[in-house]
Enzyme design. Structure first.
Site, PDB file in Angstrom:
ATOM      1  N   HIS A 120      -5.769  -0.421   6.487  1.00 43.12           N
ATOM      2  CA  HIS A 120      -6.109  -1.562   7.765  1.00 43.12           C
ATOM      3  C   HIS A 120      -7.627  -1.573   7.814  1.00 43.12           C
ATOM      4  O   HIS A 120      -8.065  -2.686   8.671  1.00 43.12           O
ATOM      5  CB  HIS A 120      -4.669  -1.019   8.653  1.00 43.12           C
ATOM      6  CG  HIS A 120      -3.693  -0.937   7.741  1.00 43.12           C
ATOM      7  ND1 HIS A 120      -3.150  -2.017   7.221  1.00 43.12           N
ATOM      8  CD2 HIS A 120      -2.673  -0.534   8.489  1.00 43.12           C
ATOM      9  CE1 HIS A 120      -2.124  -1.486   7.351  1.00 43.12           C
ATOM     10  NE2 HIS A 120      -1.946  -0.265   7.540  1.00 43.12           N
ATOM     11  N   LYS A 137      -1.840   9.370  15.569  1.00 44.83           N
ATOM     12  CA  LYS A 137      -0.949   9.210  15.887  1.00 44.83           C
ATOM     13  C   LYS A 137      -1.061   9.785  17.052  1.00 44.83           C
ATOM     14  O   LYS A 137      -1.834  10.320  17.916  1.00 44.83           O
ATOM     15  CB  LYS A 137       0.257  10.195  14.664  1.00 44.83           C
ATOM     16  CG  LYS A 137      -0.280   9.345  13.554  1.00 44.83           C
ATOM     17  CD  LYS A 137       1.195   8.670  12.608  1.00 44.83           C
ATOM     18  CE  LYS A 137       0.631   7.766  11.745  1.00 44.83           C
ATOM     19  NZ  LYS A 137       1.062   6.728  11.060  1.00 44.83           N
ATOM     20  N   ASP A 150      -4.037   6.579   4.596  1.00 44.95           N
ATOM     21  CA  ASP A 150      -3.416   5.982   5.689  1.00 44.95           C
ATOM     22  C   ASP A 150      -3.198   4.665   6.016  1.00 44.95           C
ATOM     23  O   ASP A 150      -3.097   3.423   5.878  1.00 44.95           O
ATOM     24  CB  ASP A 150      -1.938   7.016   6.027  1.00 44.95           C
ATOM     25  CG  ASP A 150      -0.961   5.872   7.027  1.00 44.95           C
ATOM     26  OD1 ASP A 150      -0.344   5.390   6.037  1.00 44.95           O
ATOM     27  OD2 ASP A 150      -0.736   6.474   7.886  1.00 44.95           O
ATOM     28  N   GLU A 205      -1.845   4.867  18.049  1.00 46.60           N
ATOM     29  CA  GLU A 205      -0.176   5.216  17.875  1.00 46.60           C
ATOM     30  C   GLU A 205      -0.242   6.016  18.182  1.00 46.60           C
ATOM     31  O   GLU A 205      -0.545   6.873  18.681  1.00 46.60           O
ATOM     32  CB  GLU A 205       0.414   4.481  15.992  1.00 46.60           C
ATOM     33  CG  GLU A 205      -0.708   4.205  15.969  1.00 46.60           C
ATOM     34  CD  GLU A 205      -0.111   4.312  14.129  1.00 46.60           C
ATOM     35  OE1 GLU A 205       1.324   3.546  14.127  1.00 46.60           O
ATOM     36  OE2 GLU A 205      -0.357   4.940  13.257  1.00 46.60           O
ATOM     37  N   LYS A 209       1.139  -1.804  -0.347  1.00 44.98           N
ATOM     38  CA  LYS A 209      -0.340  -0.062  -0.269  1.00 44.98           C
ATOM     39  C   LYS A 209       1.092   0.862  -0.320  1.00 44.98           C
ATOM     40  O   LYS A 209       1.815   1.077   0.505  1.00 44.98           O
ATOM     41  CB  LYS A 209      -0.924  -0.027   1.314  1.00 44.98           C
ATOM     42  CG  LYS A 209      -0.842   0.598   2.606  1.00 44.98           C
ATOM     43  CD  LYS A 209      -1.164   0.360   3.617  1.00 44.98           C
ATOM     44  CE  LYS A 209      -1.519   1.867   4.127  1.00 44.98           C
ATOM     45  NZ  LYS A 209      -0.785   2.259   4.868  1.00 44.98           N
ATOM     46  N   HIS A 230      -0.620  -5.123   5.910  1.00 50.91           N
ATOM     47  CA  HIS A 230       0.381  -5.934   6.586  1.00 50.91           C
ATOM     48  C   HIS A 230      -0.539  -6.370   7.747  1.00 50.91           C
ATOM     49  O   HIS A 230       0.230  -7.420   8.193  1.00 50.91           O
ATOM     50  CB  HIS A 230       1.855  -5.306   7.267  1.00 50.91           C
ATOM     51  CG  HIS A 230       1.687  -4.512   8.268  1.00 50.91           C
ATOM     52  ND1 HIS A 230       0.781  -2.789   7.881  1.00 50.91           N
ATOM     53  CD2 HIS A 230       1.288  -4.135   9.210  1.00 50.91           C
ATOM     54  CE1 HIS A 230       1.333  -2.341   8.520  1.00 50.91           C
ATOM     55  NE2 HIS A 230       1.239  -3.207   9.610  1.00 50.91           N
ATOM     56  N   LYS A 271      -1.014 -10.094  10.666  1.00 53.51           N
ATOM     57  CA  LYS A 271      -0.988 -10.230  11.916  1.00 53.51           C
ATOM     58  C   LYS A 271      -1.822 -11.250  12.664  1.00 53.51           C
ATOM     59  O   LYS A 271      -2.842 -11.794  12.239  1.00 53.51           O
ATOM     60  CB  LYS A 271      -1.681  -9.309  12.761  1.00 53.51           C
ATOM     61  CG  LYS A 271      -0.677  -8.081  12.906  1.00 53.51           C
ATOM     62  CD  LYS A 271      -1.001  -6.585  12.874  1.00 53.51           C
ATOM     63  CE  LYS A 271      -0.238  -5.271  12.586  1.00 53.51           C
ATOM     64  NZ  LYS A 271       0.934  -4.831  13.194  1.00 53.51           N
TER      65      LYS A 271
END
Ligand code: BG6
Length: 493
Positions: free
Chosen positions: A244, A344, A239, A220, A152, A182, A186
């Site tokens: 995700h 973030k 993003d 995060e 991505k 990704h 997991k």
């Protein structure tokens, strides 16, 4: 969700962007671990391709350093690395020059010496996906046994995603394309499929009759220092949510697939994306919150604001936080809100899915002053992998009846031993070797996700919705709390 068959039908992996950040942090350490576990085919070659002029030895030293400083550093040993290094060749390439990919052809052992096809992994900027695919095709380096892995982001909106997919499609058939998200590699995310579809007790409850609300949080603590330029043109919605969070939502909301095959799984996921109620125009004000971190404390240390990071443009309105109230318009989920949030510099690193069930229909304990909390199924993805079901219990004792909420914990580590925690890319790479694309994103999924995201971005533009400031180390702007509370819900903390 790989099986244990040893992959045998690939002879090489060519990694474009072999000296880049992702290759350094994740890909070389993952390949090293697979080699140590005996999971790479015997003659399998690893060809690192990049533009830098490096000797093979210089490149191998870089790979060695990246393994030694990675999450797999504990696996490092001299003999193991020496054997791994035997597989590696570095080639300096130039996709713009005629014959610029010839070094790859020369580095690849003749097909007769190894069996199977070549896997190309594009760990490069997305602007290079199209040109590299076309250059590979024109150099006749693609055949029916080739595979391609792309990272991505695939585009920045539906139109650009289509262009990238067209360019990939000009050289590779869709079944040869592995688009990585990704999060799907997991362990706890893969376990969600087992939880849902290998147990009979959840399915009768997994719908609007029994579920009150669903929350998906990916929080995060890191900021965007070091990649401000990229991030500023992207923002949290593109993003994180486009990829995700929507993938997690699909796994929670999808119908049981007919089998665990790539087309069965991906057919069900794409139906969820098609069922997302568009959030457009003025609806964005009521259903979305944008935020941007300001200076504060994160992880116990003073943190700069987004506009003060290195290379920042202080006037930027890019969101580093987003919260959404999403509805899935189908029979299973009608009326159940899915709250998504990611950001973030939030208070804690924590990714989790919360399924809150409806309250008991009647409280027979009201007379003794006991209130009942609804049952919650909490699926923690990181930093710990854990599944918890909260139940009401009677507190032990004889004098009075008191009730309390008690968690029933299933720690995957305790249940299966504290084995090595694999990097998600190890699982994803093995799946490509085994030609299993069930947990990779199909073209129609990417484009359906972008179409829904485009509606929100257009709404933000037309309403001029601004990013609200939130201090680093908090849980985002207070408007995100109001987003749930105005519907009688609250974020799980
Ligand atoms: C990436 C995003 O896809 O995922 C990053 O581009 C983000 O901005 C990262 O930090 C988070 O991944 P993880 O595995 O650390 O949760």
């Amino acid at each position: 969700m790989t099986n244990t068959t040893l992959p045998a039908d690939c002879r090489a992996l060519v990694l474009f962007g072999a000296t880049g950040d992702l290759a350094k942090r994740m890909l070389w350490p993952s390949l090293y671990a697979l080699d140590r576990d005996g999971l790479l085919p015997k003659q399998f070659q690893l060809i690192g391709a990049a533009t830098s002029k490096l000797s093979n030895d210089e490149f191998i030293t870089k790979v060695q350093q990246s393994v030694q400083s990675s999450a797999n550093a504990k696996l490092y040993d001299e003999a193991g690395f020496a054997a791994f290094a035997q597989r590696i060749r570095y080639v300096s390439i130039n996709i713009d020059a005629p014959g610029g990919l010839e070094p790859i052809r020369s580095a690849l052992a003749p097909a007769s010496e190894g069996s199977g096809g070549v896997i190309y992994y594009l760990s490069t900027g997305p602007q290079l996906f199209g040109p590299i695919c076309l250059a590979l095709r024109d150099a006749k380096l693609v055949d029916a046994a080739s595979r391609i892995i792309v990272e991505k982001p695939i585009g920045t909106d539906t139109e650009s995603a289509r262009r990238v997919n067209e360019a990939i499609g000009a050289a590779f058939e869709e079944h040869q394309v592995f688009r990585i998200d990704h999060y799907l590699g997991k362990e706890a995310v893969q376990n969600l499929l087992a939880l849902r579809f290998a147990n009979a007790i959840f399915e009768p409850l997994w719908n609007a009759n029994a579920i009150e609300q669903v929350q998906i949080t990916v929080a995060e603590t890191v900021g965007v220092d070091g990649r401000w330029g990229f991030y500023d043109s992207t923002g949290a919605l593109r993003d994180m949510v486009q990829s995700h969070l929507l993938q997690l939502l699909c796994l929670v909301a999808m119908e049981p697939p007919a089998s665990f095959t790539p087309s069965a799984v991906r057919n069900e996921k794409v139906k969820v994306l098609w069922s997302l109620r568009p959030i457009t125009g003025n609806d964005v004000e009521a259903q979305t919150v944008r935020g941007q971190y300001t200076a504060g404390y994160s992880g116990g240390e003073a943190a700069r604001g987004y506009g003060e990071e290195t290379g920042a443009n202080a006037g930027s309105d890019t969101e580093t936080f987003v919260a959404l109230r999403v509805e899935v318009d189908n029979w299973r989920w009608a009326g159940v809100p899915f709250y998504l949030r990611t950001g973030k510099r939030l208070q804690r690193r924590s990714s989790e899915i919360v399924i809150q069930f409806k309250s008991a229909p009647y409280n027979i304990f009201a007379g003794i002053g006991a209130s009942l909390a609804p049952n919650v199924l909490l699926i923690k993805l990181q930093p710990d992998e854990m599944i918890t079901l909260t139940l009401m219990h009677k507190k032990p004792g004889v004098n009075e009846t008191k009730l309390a909420q008690v968690p029933l914990n299933l720690s995957l580590g305790d249940a299966f031993g504290q084995g090595r925690r694999r990097i998600a890319y190890e699982r994803m790479l093995l799946d490509v070797l085994r030609n299993n694309s069930a947990l990779f994103v199909r073209r129609d999924e990417v484009e359906a996700a972008w179409t829904w995201i485009d509606g929100i971005i257009d709404g933000w533009k037309s309403t001029g919705q601004k990013a609200k400031p939130y201090p680093a180390g908090s849980w985002g702007p207070s408007a995100a709390i109001a987003l749930t509370e105005k519907h009688g819900h609250s974020w799980h903390e």
